[in-house]
Design a protein around this motif. Structure first.
Motif, PDB file in Angstrom:
ATOM      1  N   VAL A  70       0.843  -1.197   0.000  1.00 38.62           N
ATOM      2  CA  VAL A  70       0.000   0.000   0.000  1.00 38.62           C
ATOM      3  C   VAL A  70       0.879   1.249   0.000  1.00 38.62           C
ATOM      4  N   TYR A  71       1.955   1.215   0.798  1.00 32.67           N
ATOM      5  CA  TYR A  71       2.881   2.353   0.850  1.00 32.67           C
ATOM      6  C   TYR A  71       3.505   2.616  -0.527  1.00 32.67           C
ATOM      7  N   MET A  72       3.903   1.540  -1.218  1.00 29.55           N
ATOM      8  CA  MET A  72       4.456   1.711  -2.561  1.00 29.55           C
ATOM      9  C   MET A  72       3.394   2.320  -3.481  1.00 29.55           C
ATOM     10  N   GLY A  73       2.125   1.905  -3.318  1.00 28.47           N
ATOM     11  CA  GLY A  73       1.032   2.496  -4.095  1.00 28.47           C
ATOM     12  C   GLY A  73       0.880   3.980  -3.811  1.00 28.47           C
ATOM     13  N   LYS A  74       1.032   4.362  -2.526  1.00 29.55           N
ATOM     14  CA  LYS A  74       0.947   5.788  -2.167  1.00 29.55           C
ATOM     15  C   LYS A  74       2.108   6.575  -2.791  1.00 29.55           C
ATOM     16  N   CYS A  75       3.291   5.971  -2.820  1.00 31.48           N
ATOM     17  CA  CYS A  75       4.432   6.630  -3.473  1.00 31.48           C
ATOM     18  C   CYS A  75       4.150   6.812  -4.960  1.00 31.48           C
ATOM     19  N   LEU A  76       3.614   5.777  -5.596  1.00 32.93           N
ATOM     20  CA  LEU A  76       3.290   5.883  -7.023  1.00 32.93           C
ATOM     21  C   LEU A  76       2.219   6.947  -7.262  1.00 32.93           C
ATOM     22  N   ALA A  77       1.218   7.015  -6.366  1.00 28.74           N
ATOM     23  CA  ALA A  77       0.168   8.029  -6.511  1.00 28.74           C
ATOM     24  C   ALA A  77       0.768   9.427  -6.399  1.00 28.74           C
ATOM     25  N   LYS A  78       1.711   9.600  -5.472  1.00 35.68           N
ATOM     26  CA  LYS A  78       2.372  10.904  -5.326  1.00 35.68           C
ATOM     27  C   LYS A  78       3.119  11.265  -6.607  1.00 35.68           C
ATOM     28  N   LEU A  79       3.676  10.261  -7.258  1.00 33.22           N
ATOM     29  CA  LEU A  79       4.408  10.482  -8.506  1.00 33.22           C
ATOM     30  C   LEU A  79       3.484  10.511  -9.725  1.00 33.22           C
ATOM     31  N   LYS A  80       2.163  10.329  -9.478  1.00 31.47           N
ATOM     32  CA  LYS A  80       1.158  10.295 -10.544  1.00 31.47           C
ATOM     33  C   LYS A  80       1.432   9.160 -11.545  1.00 31.47           C
ATOM     34  N   ILE A  81       1.817   7.999 -10.978  1.00 31.32           N
ATOM     35  CA  ILE A  81       2.047   6.799 -11.782  1.00 31.32           C
ATOM     36  C   ILE A  81       0.985   5.778 -11.393  1.00 31.32           C
ATOM     37  N   GLU A  82       0.228   5.311 -12.367  1.00 35.71           N
ATOM     38  CA  GLU A  82      -0.812   4.314 -12.125  1.00 35.71           C
ATOM     39  C   GLU A  82      -0.229   2.922 -12.382  1.00 35.71           C
ATOM     40  N   PRO A  83      -0.356   1.994 -11.419  1.00 40.09           N
ATOM     41  CA  PRO A  83       0.148   0.634 -11.666  1.00 40.09           C
ATOM     42  C   PRO A  83      -0.551  -0.003 -12.863  1.00 40.09           C
ATOM     43  N   THR A  84       0.200  -0.785 -13.617  1.00 39.86           N
ATOM     44  CA  THR A  84      -0.331  -1.474 -14.789  1.00 39.86           C
ATOM     45  C   THR A  84      -0.497  -2.947 -14.452  1.00 39.86           C
ATOM     46  N   PRO A  85      -1.678  -3.507 -14.694  1.00 37.59           N
ATOM     47  CA  PRO A  85      -1.844  -4.938 -14.422  1.00 37.59           C
ATOM     48  C   PRO A  85      -0.959  -5.773 -15.337  1.00 37.59           C
ATOM     49  N   PRO A  86      -0.592  -6.978 -14.905  1.00 40.57           N
ATOM     50  CA  PRO A  86       0.242  -7.826 -15.773  1.00 40.57           C
ATOM     51  C   PRO A  86      -0.526  -8.240 -17.025  1.00 40.57           C
TER      52      PRO A  86
END
Length: 164
Positions: A97-113
């Motif tokens: 979840v923390y890594m997701g929050k870091c990505l959100a701060k960077l405005k990067i949306e995770p991509t599903p495999p």
């Protein structure tokens, strides 16, 4: 489980063990992940991809999009950006979840495999063919991991060959 002597032998042979002075518990998963992110930033800044694997954490819809801690892949340049972002963010013990929050701060949306069977947060029964086509599985005893890895390595040139 592996003895301290086995762990020391592993480190001397493969140079793949990173140690820090903290108790390795569930509440420190974020710290453990950030130590890895820092290590990659410092020693492997040229890495094109970085795979992080760990145990499954249960998603909570109040958090931004994030990938299961069982495993996720970063582009190498994103690892450095996450490390920099983490320097200004309060820690959260749910590392995925923390890594997701870091990505959100960077405005990067995770991509599903591209294939939903690549990353598994459950135990996938072992076969060299099946394991040559997945990235994560879960719930194995360390001795099983060693045995399966050795078998996979001995069959890596033709993992799906059937024996009669």
């Amino acid at each position: 489980s592996l003895s301290p002597a086995h762990i020391e032998e592993e480190g001397l042979r493969y140079h793949d063990i990173i140690q820090q002075d903290y108790r390795d518990t569930y509440n420190y998963l974020t710290l453990k992940t950030l130590i890895g992110v820092y290590w990659i930033t410092k020693y492997c800044p040229e890495a094109k991809y970085v795979l992080k694997t760990d145990r499954h954490l249960i998603p909570d819809m109040r958090y931004p999009s994030f990938c299961s801690g069982t495993g996720y892949v970063f582009l190498g340049d994103v690892v450095q950006r996450i490390y920099v972002a983490s320097l200004t963010m309060p820690r959260l013990h749910l590392e995925d979840v923390y890594m997701g929050k870091c990505l959100a701060k960077l405005k990067i949306e995770p991509t599903p495999p591209p294939n939903e069977l690549l990353f598994n947060h459950w135990r996938v029964p072992y076969s060299s063919c099946r394991y040559s086509n997945l990235i994560t599985s879960h719930g194995f005893h360390p001795n099983e991991i060693i045995q399966d890895w050795q078998h996979l390595q001995s069959n890596k040139h033709n993992p799906c060959q059937t024996t009669g």
